[in-house]
Design an enzyme around this catalytic site. Structure first.
Site: not given
Ligand code: BGC
Length: 737
Positions: A251
């Site tokens: 993530d």
């Molecule tokens: C979130 C994810 C997301 C990623 C990219 C993160 O902060 O937890 O769910 O896919 O950002 O935007």
């Protein structure tokens, strides 16, 4: 790979964000442009247009000695340009064809923008309405979530994620991200291995079984080990256990965050993440910075429990790089870097998406109460009162990164289009009282507008507007940014100024319909009593208000069923129908000494998991089993008659639960084992058959993750069937060993 240098392999593991307001061609920000020119990027997310994606692909190919293409990803959580209801709302439809259809449409829109992967479906089970990301998820129930995971993967990928209009799905967030301590986003999770295996992992196994091509790792620690360093769960349970052979991405800065988790300085954190099975590093660039030296000299960090030689790190880089390339191969990009990115690529017709979004919005809304006021006749004079009566932006809900507020038809206009009447509209109340909170809620743009007038004046206007109508419709709830990432709430209830509004409107004595637009299940408390009808509409997307208007005026019949319980009081969360029995059940015979709350009346209005009303009347016959005793390897059939004795067609979701009165450990009070959705024209009956097999009753005994064993006991099982998790009828079945 044989021709690739170490630096080129490490470059493949770098997953970058396109960046806000990014320009195409030479005007890309230097860091990204520089990286592309030197083959140091494996993939990019957030490009926002086909032209940008094409320009970046061209630049990446020019900068890569072996002309290895990028792949492009995006957060397509509940629709892309066409925003569908929040996932928690879609889950309330219990309609897997609908969920597959919305995913398919979103995939087609995304693919036409040159995207190859979506960071969806989000399949985090959550039983805690304080956690803001319940908005993005499938709710509280593992079987429902598992079916949703499979349906969404089917919708996104079809038979082949490289097919026309298809994209690779990415199951997230692996795992138990939805159970953070006290509902605080990103917080760590301590739970029994049994709960992890029986509750939080099933949606991931179902998604993998449906063919999901990728998985994203969660920010939190599970039982003390942060997920970005959690080899036992990633390389162990996920890869070795389920046979998953796709790509694992971190993530956002999740690898770098291991340092803050206390797992070591950056080089150690990187070694731990790649060793645990995190193939790509999103945004942080720690792989890019640390892996060259680690591959040369290795790491020896006994305090962090990791020691690897340079050769071992190199082998891990190879492993991760191979998975990235396999993923690109699976997407057809190694054969054609511009696959699906033709300049002539066209998104599917927006009108088709809107029609689907409207149907989805009506299917997602849950009718919680109706004292005979709904449906309204088209000529009933209504007043729309509340901060969401004319709102566009908030209707999109959280994580609608490609949605546009101007695509939303607000509730007032939707009512006019459907009925021909122009309802009186009043602001009614500010969304929240606190100015500092307004600042926080507006962090991603202005979705919370406050009326600076004194509340008495705003309220007087609302009451005067209500006075002109036969029925009051209160449009209240949460702002878009109230729910979503990093939007945990201390007290998940309707904000105070809106509660005051409802109380004042109820005091007029006019029929009051409360429509809730929210991103989480809110504790309704007195609102559930004050309202004559209560429709829980979530944030319904571009056609959310139109779906609501359809339901209010009977152009559609409510069929949504709660995918997550609604508490009476915010202090009740986490809350689940599957709560395990205690030695002192609630409600018990004693006024005080039982499991419950001293300061909450026992009859406080809660709405259980699976609950939802319609405008029809469905009667359930007695459940019949094909036999009351069976050998464990023989399926049993449960039959039940459902009859629609009401005046209109209904969609009924028949739910089958089980409980195991005697087991080796304490089991859930009841748990969902199956459900079927049927359409019943007025005056018709249907016999439904459920196949019951003994695997539906196996459960894990897990002193550790590795030591987990799934067992199946002989003996009595109670089957409970009905329209929700509470109002059921029972049949008893005995498994012989
Ligand atoms: C979130 C994810 C997301 C990623 C990219 C993160 O902060 O937890 O769910 O896919 O950002 O935007």
């Amino acid at each position: 790979m044989a021709q690739m240098t170490l630096a080129e392999k490490i470059g493949q593991l770098n997953l970058m964000a396109a960046g806000e307001g990014l320009m195409t061609g030479a005007r890309q920000p230097t860091s990204l442009a520089g990286r592309l020119d030197t083959g140091q990027v494996g993939a990019i997310f957030g490009t926002k247009s086909l032209a940008t994606a094409r320009a970046m692909q061209e630049r990446a190919l020019a900068g890569s000695r072996l002309r290895i293409p990028l792949f492009f990803a995006e957060d397509v959580i509940h629709g892309h340009r066409t925003v569908f209801p929040l996932n928690i709302g879609l889950a309330c439809s219990w309609d897997m064809d609908l969920i597959a259809a919305t995913s398919r449409f979103a995939a087609a829109e995304a693919a036409a923008e040159g995207l190859h992967q979506v960071y969806a479906p989000m399949v985090d089970i959550s039983r805690d309405a304080r956690w803001g990301r319940v908005a993005e998820g499938p709710g509280e129930e593992p079987l429902l979530a598992a079916r949703i995971a499979a349906a969404a993967v089917r919708g996104f990928q079809g038979k082949d994620p490289a097919g026309k209009g298809r994209v690779a799905a990415c199951l997230k967030h692996f795992v138990a991200y939805g159970a953070p301590e006290s509902g605080r986003d990103y917080d760590n999770v301590s739970l029994a291995w049994e709960d992890l295996l029986a509750t939080y992992l099933p949606p991931f196994s179902a998604g993998v079984e449906a063919g999901a091509a990728s998985v994203m790792v969660a920010f939190n620690a599970v039982n003390k080990l942060p997920m970005h360093a959690n080899g036992p769960l990633i390389e162990g349970w996920l890869r070795a256990g389920t046979g998953f052979d796709g790509l694992v991405v971190s993530d956002y800065t999740g690898v770098a965050e291991l340092v803050a988790h206390g797992l070591g300085p950056a080089p150690v954190a990187v070694a731990r993440a790649i060793h645990a099975g995190v193939d790509m590093d999103m945004v942080g660039e720690d792989y890019l910075r640390e892996l060259p030296a680690l591959a040369k000299s290795g790491v020896d960090a006994p305090d962090a429990g990791i020691s690897l030689t340079g050769a071992q790190v190199t082998a891990l880089v190879d492993r991760a790089c191979r998975r990235v390339l396999d993923f690109k191969q699976r997407l057809g990009l190694l054969d054609d870097p511009f696959r699906g990115m033709a300049k002539t690529a066209r998104p599917p017709a927006r009108g088709r998406g809107r029609a689907l979004a409207r149907k989805a919005a009506a299917s997602a809304a849950v009718l919680l109460k109706n004292d005979g006021v709904l449906p309204l006749a088209a000529e009933t004079r209504v007043a729309l009162i509340g901060p969401f009566a004319a709102d566009r932006a908030n209707m999109l809900g959280t994580w609608a990164v490609s949605g546009r507020a101007e695509d939303v038809t607000p509730l007032g206009e939707a009512v006019t289009a459907l009925t021909g009447q122009v309802p009186a509209i009043a602001w009614g109340a500010n969304i929240v009282d606190e100015d500092w909170l307004v600042q926080r809620l507006n962090v991603h743009g202005v979705t919370v507008r406050q009326d600076p007038r004194p509340e008495a004046e705003i309220m007087a206007e609302a009451l005067a507007t209500a006075g002109q109508a036969e029925v009051i419709i209160a449009a209240v709830g949460e702002a878009k940014e109230h729910a979503g990432e990093s939007s945990s709430r201390l007290s998940p209830d309707l904000p105070a100024p809106q509660r005051r509004l409802i109380a004042a409107l109820a005091a007029t004595g006019k029929p009051l319909v409360v429509v809730l637009f929210a991103g989480r299940p809110l504790a309704l408390g007195a609102v559930a009593e004050q309202a004559d009808a209560l429709l829980y509409a979530w944030h319904g997307g571009v056609a959310g208000p139109e779906g609501v208007a359809d339901l209010l005026f009977g152009a559609a019949n409510p069929s949504g069923r709660l995918a997550m319980a609604l508490p009476a009081h915010p202090g009740e969360v986490p809350l689940s129908y599957a709560h395990e029995p205690t030695g002192r059940p609630f409600p018990g015979h004693f006024a005080k000494f039982r499991t419950g709350w001293l300061d909450m009346p026992d009859d406080a209005p809660r709405f259980p998991f699976g609950f939802g009303l319609s405008y029809g009347q469905v009667e359930y016959g007695m459940p019949q089993l094909s036999r009351p005793r069976a050998l464990a390897d023989r399926p049993v059939t449960l039959r039940i008659n459902v009859t629609n004795s009401g005046p209109c067609e209904v969609v009924e979701t028949v739910q089958l639960y089980a409980s195991d009165p005697v087991a080796r450990i304490t089991r859930p009070g009841r748990w969902l084992i199956d459900f079927q959705q049927v359409t019943l024209p007025p005056g018709t009956s249907r016999e439904l058959r459920f196949r019951v097999t003994s695997d539906q009753f196996s459960y894990p005994i897990a002193p550790s993750l590795e030591g987990a064993e799934w067992v199946r006991d002989p003996g009595l099982i109670q089957l409970h069937i009905g329209p929700n998790s509470r109002d059921t009828q029972m049949a008893e079945l005995t498994w012989l060993s």
